[in-house]
Enzyme design. Structure first.
Site, PDB file in Angstrom:
ATOM      1  N   TYR A 148      -1.701   7.448   5.346  1.00 35.88           N
ATOM      2  CA  TYR A 148      -1.950   6.153   4.684  1.00 35.88           C
ATOM      3  C   TYR A 148      -0.783   6.109   3.349  1.00 35.88           C
ATOM      4  O   TYR A 148      -0.275   6.981   2.990  1.00 35.88           O
ATOM      5  CB  TYR A 148      -3.520   6.132   4.120  1.00 35.88           C
ATOM      6  CG  TYR A 148      -3.884   7.217   3.169  1.00 35.88           C
ATOM      7  CD1 TYR A 148      -3.506   7.336   1.949  1.00 35.88           C
ATOM      8  CD2 TYR A 148      -4.897   7.879   3.491  1.00 35.88           C
ATOM      9  CE1 TYR A 148      -4.120   8.160   0.971  1.00 35.88           C
ATOM     10  CE2 TYR A 148      -5.455   9.012   2.895  1.00 35.88           C
ATOM     11  CZ  TYR A 148      -5.157   9.161   1.576  1.00 35.88           C
ATOM     12  OH  TYR A 148      -5.568  10.088   0.679  1.00 35.88           O
ATOM     13  N   CYS A 149      -0.628   4.838   3.258  1.00 31.90           N
ATOM     14  CA  CYS A 149       0.704   4.593   2.475  1.00 31.90           C
ATOM     15  C   CYS A 149       1.967   5.166   2.713  1.00 31.90           C
ATOM     16  O   CYS A 149       2.256   6.031   1.727  1.00 31.90           O
ATOM     17  CB  CYS A 149      -0.005   4.664   0.853  1.00 31.90           C
ATOM     18  SG  CYS A 149       1.107   3.759  -0.265  1.00 31.90           S
TER      19      CYS A 149
END
Length: 280
Positions: A148-149
């Site tokens: 994620y990110c």
């Protein structure tokens, strides 16, 4: 490397530790705090600042996340699972914060020459390497696909991400922020974000490419190093590195009266932005 170390070797470091404020400490307060300190450092009213902070059960969304086609369904899922959520002003996409994640912000004054964005990332990367130098020399900075990110300064060990870095610039102050997954399960955190995107996208085609999250590529330092690290132990490591870098020229601090007034303005601003950005 010398250029990066010179950025870390400020004449003095001011420490603001908010790592033990507990579950009532709201993420909106953190982002208002960083903006306040950015302005204070950037305008020369404060020395460089190192701030530490922890938030409980919070999903921090990026600006692109509010454009998800079925955002309300994604947010409903987060609420059902007991998470609070906010939209941050610094770059990136959704990240997961809880009591096992230590956040560090280093705030530098931007001098005449300016601080190149990669130099800020490299400084934080180097700082984290120094924090855990006695435990590993395997920390890498490269994008971990499926995390994620994701970004080019994802920090990982053996291909598993445990930290992500972002930056924010306000009035000649540069805040470099990192989250360090210290304890707990990195893959369980990633699964929450995966489900959020699944529900907020529903296989809809979008111009912006959101990450296809594979929980198995995320882990905590405790999992990666095979030892029981705690937030408190990481705080000690953080302080030891700061002492070594600064030659002992650092001190603990709170906001000044002037900064407190500034903070109230920034806090009101982040609340208003979130009210505007998020569905009612």
């Amino acid at each position: 490397m010398e250029d990066v170390l010179s950025l870390l070797q400020q004449s003095e470091w001011r420490i603001i530790d908010q790592s033990s404020l507990g579950p009532l400490f709201h993420p909106l307060q953190s982002f208002a705090m960083d903006d306040t300190l950015c302005e204070s450092v950037g305008t020369g009213k404060s020395k460089a600042v190192a701030r530490t902070w922890v938030h409980y059960d919070s999903i921090i969304l990026g600006i692109q996340d509010i454009r998800l086609p079925h955002l309300e369904d994604g947010l409903s899922y987060l609420e059902e699972e007991g998470f609070r959520y906010i939209v941050r002003t610094s770059g990136g996409l959704a990240v997961f914060l809880d009591e096992g994640v230590l956040n560090i912000t280093l705030i530098f004054p931007e001098k005449e020459k300016g601080i190149d964005i990669n130099r800020g990332y490299e400084a934080m990367y180097r700082f984290v390497q120094l924090m855990f130098a006695d435990l590993t020399d395997q920390i890498e900075a490269r994008e971990i696909h499926g995390s994620y990110c994701p970004g080019s300064y994802d920090l990982s060990i053996n291909g598993k991400k445990f930290a992500g870095i972002s930056q924010r610039r306000v009035k000649k102050g540069v805040a470099v922020q990192i989250y360090l997954c210290v304890t707990g399960s990195g893959s369980k955190r990633a699964e929450v974000i995966r489900q959020f995107y699944e529900k907020a996208l529903k296989n809809t085609e979008t111009k912006f490419e959101y990450p296809k999250i594979r929980p198995e590529v995320m882990a905590s330092l405790t999992e990666l190093l095979g030892i029981n690290l705690t937030i408190e132990q990481c705080m000690m490591r953080f302080l030891q590195v700061l002492q070594k870098i600064s030659g002992g020229k650092f001190y603990s601090s709170q906001l000044t009266a002037e900064e407190s007034n500034l903070y109230e303005r920034y806090y009101t601003r982040v609340i208003e932005r979130n009210e505007k950005w998020l569905p009612k």
